[in-house]
Enzyme design. Sequence first.
Site, PDB file in Angstrom:
ATOM      1  N   HIS A 201      70.692 -17.069 -29.033  1.00 21.20           N
ATOM      2  CA  HIS A 201      70.055 -17.736 -27.894  1.00 21.20           C
ATOM      3  C   HIS A 201      68.535 -17.731 -28.095  1.00 21.20           C
ATOM      4  CE1 HIS A 201      68.687 -18.533 -23.794  1.00 21.20           C
ATOM      5  NE2 HIS A 201      69.894 -19.027 -23.564  1.00 21.20           N
TER       6      HIS A 201
ATOM      7  N   GLU B 262      70.487 -26.172 -27.046  1.00 22.80           N
ATOM      8  CA  GLU B 262      69.596 -25.910 -25.919  1.00 22.80           C
ATOM      9  C   GLU B 262      68.159 -26.155 -26.357  1.00 22.80           C
ATOM     10  OE1 GLU B 262      71.135 -22.738 -22.873  1.00 22.80           O
ATOM     11  OE2 GLU B 262      70.690 -21.762 -24.755  1.00 22.80           O
TER      12      GLU B 262
END
Length: 252
Positions: A95, A167
């Site tokens: 992430h 993302e």
Amino acid sequence: MRRRIVAGNWKMNGSKDLVKQLVGAVREQSGSVGEDVEVVIIPPAIYLDQVAEQGGGRITTGAQNVSQWQSGAYTGEISAEMARDMGCGYVLVGHSERRQLFGETDSVAAAKVEQVLLSGLVAVLCVGETLAEREADQAEAVVAEQVRSGLSVVADGQWSRVVVAYEPVWAIGTGKTATADDAQAMHSEIRKVLDGMNAPANEISVLYGGSVKADNAAALFAEPDIDGGLIGGASLKAEEFISICRSFPAGV
């Protein structure tokens, strides 16, 4: 058909009371979500047991992070095997907050993907470019390298346990969202990269994350290469999260 997935990443948020209220509400309304949509909640590790209990078998749990090592003297770390022992189905890897705040590199992401796959769980590799990289026309190259490096350890028989989450870093927690067309374009490129790695690209779910909300999810999920979402802040609101889960086009 590729899996449709909506995964709520709580990040470092939550409490025992929130688990009871939010997960209970999501469970009660999960019957209104399409049978082909998998609802995943990814809380802080300390609440995994409680989320699983409150989910009542209707919600899959995931871990936000695991160690690149299998076991040993690594104080504070959680192994992929431990995540499996806690009943997790998914693990986030790479992430952007892990990359930016904790200095995790593509090679660390690859080591974690390897551990997740060895444990029998699904690895969700997160990739995405910064605003500076996008403005320098480097977005596709940056994301392609993250995909190739992070998934370089995947063996032929393991691709069914790989998910990619795109993302764009500039859209995470900012309220800014890539347009559906922009997101689709990058998802298509990711699929081309996977195909170039001899992966079954058309069978791998690619999720979009970055300020996904109830009012933009339908447009995003209608795109042919967007198979769901990795949801941040909106996953902490039961009604909005369920609305996102219901946002897939019918009959597709």
